[in-house]
Design a protein around this motif. Structure first.
Motif, PDB file in Angstrom:
ATOM      1  N   ILE A   1       0.850  -1.205   0.000  1.00  0.00           N
ATOM      2  CA  ILE A   1       0.000   0.000   0.000  1.00  0.00           C
ATOM      3  C   ILE A   1       0.880   1.247   0.000  1.00  0.00           C
ATOM      4  O   ILE A   1       0.601   2.212  -0.714  1.00  0.00           O
ATOM      5  CB  ILE A   1      -0.939   0.010   1.232  1.00  0.00           C
ATOM      6  CG1 ILE A   1      -1.919  -1.150   1.160  1.00  0.00           C
ATOM      7  CG2 ILE A   1      -1.648   1.345   1.378  1.00  0.00           C
ATOM      8  CD1 ILE A   1      -2.997  -0.996   0.134  1.00  0.00           C
ATOM      9  N   GLU A   2       1.955   1.236   0.792  1.00  0.00           N
ATOM     10  CA  GLU A   2       2.839   2.395   0.866  1.00  0.00           C
ATOM     11  C   GLU A   2       3.497   2.685  -0.479  1.00  0.00           C
ATOM     12  O   GLU A   2       3.616   3.843  -0.886  1.00  0.00           O
ATOM     13  CB  GLU A   2       3.917   2.175   1.941  1.00  0.00           C
ATOM     14  CG  GLU A   2       3.378   2.112   3.353  1.00  0.00           C
ATOM     15  CD  GLU A   2       2.765   0.756   3.739  1.00  0.00           C
ATOM     16  OE1 GLU A   2       2.053   0.712   4.752  1.00  0.00           O
ATOM     17  OE2 GLU A   2       2.978  -0.244   3.023  1.00  0.00           O
ATOM     18  N   GLU A   3       3.903   1.638  -1.179  1.00  0.00           N
ATOM     19  CA  GLU A   3       4.533   1.824  -2.483  1.00  0.00           C
ATOM     20  C   GLU A   3       3.511   2.348  -3.503  1.00  0.00           C
ATOM     21  O   GLU A   3       3.808   3.253  -4.289  1.00  0.00           O
ATOM     22  CB  GLU A   3       5.130   0.501  -2.965  1.00  0.00           C
ATOM     23  CG  GLU A   3       5.965   0.634  -4.204  1.00  0.00           C
ATOM     24  CD  GLU A   3       6.643  -0.666  -4.612  1.00  0.00           C
ATOM     25  OE1 GLU A   3       7.358  -0.618  -5.637  1.00  0.00           O
ATOM     26  OE2 GLU A   3       6.469  -1.701  -3.952  1.00  0.00           O
ATOM     27  N   ILE A   4       2.305   1.805  -3.472  1.00  0.00           N
ATOM     28  CA  ILE A   4       1.247   2.261  -4.373  1.00  0.00           C
ATOM     29  C   ILE A   4       0.908   3.722  -4.100  1.00  0.00           C
ATOM     30  O   ILE A   4       0.781   4.528  -5.019  1.00  0.00           O
ATOM     31  CB  ILE A   4      -0.003   1.362  -4.254  1.00  0.00           C
ATOM     32  CG1 ILE A   4       0.304  -0.003  -4.886  1.00  0.00           C
ATOM     33  CG2 ILE A   4      -1.219   2.012  -4.901  1.00  0.00           C
ATOM     34  CD1 ILE A   4      -0.748  -1.052  -4.648  1.00  0.00           C
ATOM     35  N   ASP A   5       0.804   4.091  -2.815  1.00  0.00           N
ATOM     36  CA  ASP A   5       0.478   5.474  -2.473  1.00  0.00           C
ATOM     37  C   ASP A   5       1.586   6.442  -2.876  1.00  0.00           C
ATOM     38  O   ASP A   5       1.310   7.562  -3.322  1.00  0.00           O
ATOM     39  CB  ASP A   5       0.148   5.605  -0.992  1.00  0.00           C
ATOM     40  CG  ASP A   5      -1.213   5.032  -0.638  1.00  0.00           C
ATOM     41  OD1 ASP A   5      -1.988   4.679  -1.550  1.00  0.00           O
ATOM     42  OD2 ASP A   5      -1.500   4.921   0.579  1.00  0.00           O
ATOM     43  N   ALA A   6       2.838   6.035  -2.743  1.00  0.00           N
ATOM     44  CA  ALA A   6       3.959   6.891  -3.162  1.00  0.00           C
ATOM     45  C   ALA A   6       3.944   7.063  -4.687  1.00  0.00           C
ATOM     46  O   ALA A   6       4.163   8.170  -5.195  1.00  0.00           O
ATOM     47  CB  ALA A   6       5.286   6.296  -2.696  1.00  0.00           C
ATOM     48  N   PHE A   7       3.681   5.980  -5.400  1.00  0.00           N
ATOM     49  CA  PHE A   7       3.568   6.049  -6.860  1.00  0.00           C
ATOM     50  C   PHE A   7       2.416   6.970  -7.256  1.00  0.00           C
ATOM     51  O   PHE A   7       2.557   7.814  -8.137  1.00  0.00           O
ATOM     52  CB  PHE A   7       3.364   4.640  -7.429  1.00  0.00           C
ATOM     53  CG  PHE A   7       3.119   4.623  -8.899  1.00  0.00           C
ATOM     54  CD1 PHE A   7       4.177   4.720  -9.793  1.00  0.00           C
ATOM     55  CD2 PHE A   7       1.831   4.511  -9.404  1.00  0.00           C
ATOM     56  CE1 PHE A   7       3.956   4.714 -11.157  1.00  0.00           C
ATOM     57  CE2 PHE A   7       1.600   4.500 -10.770  1.00  0.00           C
ATOM     58  CZ  PHE A   7       2.665   4.606 -11.641  1.00  0.00           C
ATOM     59  N   ALA A   8       1.274   6.818  -6.594  1.00  0.00           N
ATOM     60  CA  ALA A   8       0.112   7.664  -6.872  1.00  0.00           C
ATOM     61  C   ALA A   8       0.460   9.130  -6.629  1.00  0.00           C
ATOM     62  O   ALA A   8       0.142  10.002  -7.445  1.00  0.00           O
ATOM     63  CB  ALA A   8      -1.077   7.234  -6.023  1.00  0.00           C
ATOM     64  N   ARG A   9       1.124   9.406  -5.512  1.00  0.00           N
ATOM     65  CA  ARG A   9       1.486  10.782  -5.171  1.00  0.00           C
ATOM     66  C   ARG A   9       2.388  11.398  -6.225  1.00  0.00           C
ATOM     67  O   ARG A   9       2.249  12.571  -6.584  1.00  0.00           O
ATOM     68  CB  ARG A   9       2.159  10.821  -3.785  1.00  0.00           C
ATOM     69  CG  ARG A   9       2.466  12.221  -3.300  1.00  0.00           C
ATOM     70  CD  ARG A   9       1.146  12.962  -3.041  1.00  0.00           C
ATOM     71  NE  ARG A   9       1.374  14.343  -2.684  1.00  0.00           N
ATOM     72  CZ  ARG A   9       1.167  15.373  -3.520  1.00  0.00           C
ATOM     73  NH1 ARG A   9       0.756  15.189  -4.746  1.00  0.00           N
ATOM     74  NH2 ARG A   9       1.380  16.598  -3.116  1.00  0.00           N
ATOM     75  N   PHE A  10       3.312  10.609  -6.756  1.00  0.00           N
ATOM     76  CA  PHE A  10       4.192  11.075  -7.826  1.00  0.00           C
ATOM     77  C   PHE A  10       3.369  11.513  -9.039  1.00  0.00           C
ATOM     78  O   PHE A  10       3.755  12.421  -9.773  1.00  0.00           O
ATOM     79  CB  PHE A  10       5.189   9.972  -8.211  1.00  0.00           C
ATOM     80  CG  PHE A  10       6.110  10.360  -9.329  1.00  0.00           C
ATOM     81  CD1 PHE A  10       7.222  11.158  -9.081  1.00  0.00           C
ATOM     82  CD2 PHE A  10       5.862   9.942 -10.624  1.00  0.00           C
ATOM     83  CE1 PHE A  10       8.074  11.536 -10.110  1.00  0.00           C
ATOM     84  CE2 PHE A  10       6.715  10.316 -11.666  1.00  0.00           C
ATOM     85  CZ  PHE A  10       7.817  11.107 -11.399  1.00  0.00           C
ATOM     86  N   HIS A  11       2.215  10.858  -9.245  1.00  0.00           N
ATOM     87  CA  HIS A  11       1.329  11.168 -10.371  1.00  0.00           C
ATOM     88  C   HIS A  11       0.160  12.054  -9.952  1.00  0.00           C
ATOM     89  O   HIS A  11      -0.908  12.019 -10.573  1.00  0.00           O
ATOM     90  CB  HIS A  11       0.829   9.875 -11.018  1.00  0.00           C
ATOM     91  CG  HIS A  11       1.909   9.143 -11.747  1.00  0.00           C
ATOM     92  ND1 HIS A  11       2.311   9.484 -13.019  1.00  0.00           N
ATOM     93  CD2 HIS A  11       2.712   8.122 -11.362  1.00  0.00           C
ATOM     94  CE1 HIS A  11       3.294   8.692 -13.396  1.00  0.00           C
ATOM     95  NE2 HIS A  11       3.561   7.859 -12.409  1.00  0.00           N
ATOM     96  N   ASP A  12       0.343  12.858  -8.910  1.00  0.00           N
ATOM     97  CA  ASP A  12      -0.645  13.838  -8.446  1.00  0.00           C
ATOM     98  C   ASP A  12      -1.964  13.196  -8.034  1.00  0.00           C
ATOM     99  O   ASP A  12      -3.035  13.706  -8.319  1.00  0.00           O
ATOM    100  CB  ASP A  12      -0.877  14.936  -9.485  1.00  0.00           C
ATOM    101  CG  ASP A  12      -1.658  16.115  -8.909  1.00  0.00           C
ATOM    102  OD1 ASP A  12      -1.787  16.219  -7.672  1.00  0.00           O
ATOM    103  OD2 ASP A  12      -2.182  16.919  -9.699  1.00  0.00           O
ATOM    104  N   GLN A  13      -1.864  12.078  -7.341  1.00  0.00           N
ATOM    105  CA  GLN A  13      -3.045  11.486  -6.725  1.00  0.00           C
ATOM    106  C   GLN A  13      -2.702  11.203  -5.274  1.00  0.00           C
ATOM    107  O   GLN A  13      -1.840  10.398  -4.979  1.00  0.00           O
ATOM    108  CB  GLN A  13      -3.476  10.188  -7.416  1.00  0.00           C
ATOM    109  CG  GLN A  13      -4.655   9.536  -6.713  1.00  0.00           C
ATOM    110  CD  GLN A  13      -5.355   8.513  -7.555  1.00  0.00           C
ATOM    111  OE1 GLN A  13      -5.573   8.720  -8.751  1.00  0.00           O
ATOM    112  NE2 GLN A  13      -5.709   7.396  -6.954  1.00  0.00           N
ATOM    113  N   VAL A  14      -3.383  11.913  -4.377  1.00  0.00           N
ATOM    114  CA  VAL A  14      -3.165  11.713  -2.952  1.00  0.00           C
ATOM    115  C   VAL A  14      -4.268  10.798  -2.437  1.00  0.00           C
ATOM    116  O   VAL A  14      -5.441  11.208  -2.361  1.00  0.00           O
ATOM    117  CB  VAL A  14      -3.174  13.069  -2.185  1.00  0.00           C
ATOM    118  CG1 VAL A  14      -2.961  12.836  -0.697  1.00  0.00           C
ATOM    119  CG2 VAL A  14      -2.100  13.992  -2.765  1.00  0.00           C
TER     120      VAL A  14
END
Length: 139
Positions: free
Chosen positions: A121-134
């Motif tokens: 989940i942490e890796e997915i959330d960091a990836f999402a954040r990189f793509h402007d999805q919090v």
């Protein structure tokens, strides 16, 4: 056509590259009862949803909207939102308009790869954040 999660599909109708960064337009399908993304927001782009067929339950801020065929729902930048198919027995087909036209397809394709390899989940959330999805997770 690529599958982003069980019972969901995205089709790139017009990417940001096509529109020179003005907009992105994707076609999406969610199978019966399927969840889309949970609560999240974007700082640098808005999303709009147009229902072609079926029903979507769309969280926008603190409102829960039941969108049906022909409905249009606008979600401004920084607004918390999420969605899921509101029907247990029919597919929801809809368009998603992103403005401006960021390379949103890179997010969807990367997410497929992360899920396929069982990323945390942490890796997915960091990836999402990189793509402007919090992503907002319940604690």
């Amino acid at each position: 056509q690529r599958f982003a999660a069980p019972m969901s599909r995205n089709r790139y109708i017009a990417t940001g590259t096509f529109s020179d960064g003005d907009f992105g337009l994707f076609g999406s399908e969610l199978g019966p009862g399927a969840n889309g993304p949970g609560a999240h927001y974007h700082e640098h782009f808005s999303e709009s949803f147009y229902l072609l067929e079926g029903r979507l339950s769309i969280l926008t801020g603190s409102d829960l909207i039941l969108a049906e065929t022909g409905d249009f729902v606008y979600v401004p930048r920084d607004a918390v939102h999420g969605f899921k198919n509101a029907s247990e027995d029919s597919i929801a087909r809809f368009l998603i308009l992103f403005t401006p036209g960021i390379a949103r397809e890179q997010y969807f394709e990367g997410l497929i790869d992360l899920q396929a390899r069982g990323a945390s989940i942490e890796e997915i959330d960091a990836f999402a954040r990189f793509h402007d999805q919090v992503n907002l997770r319940e604690t």
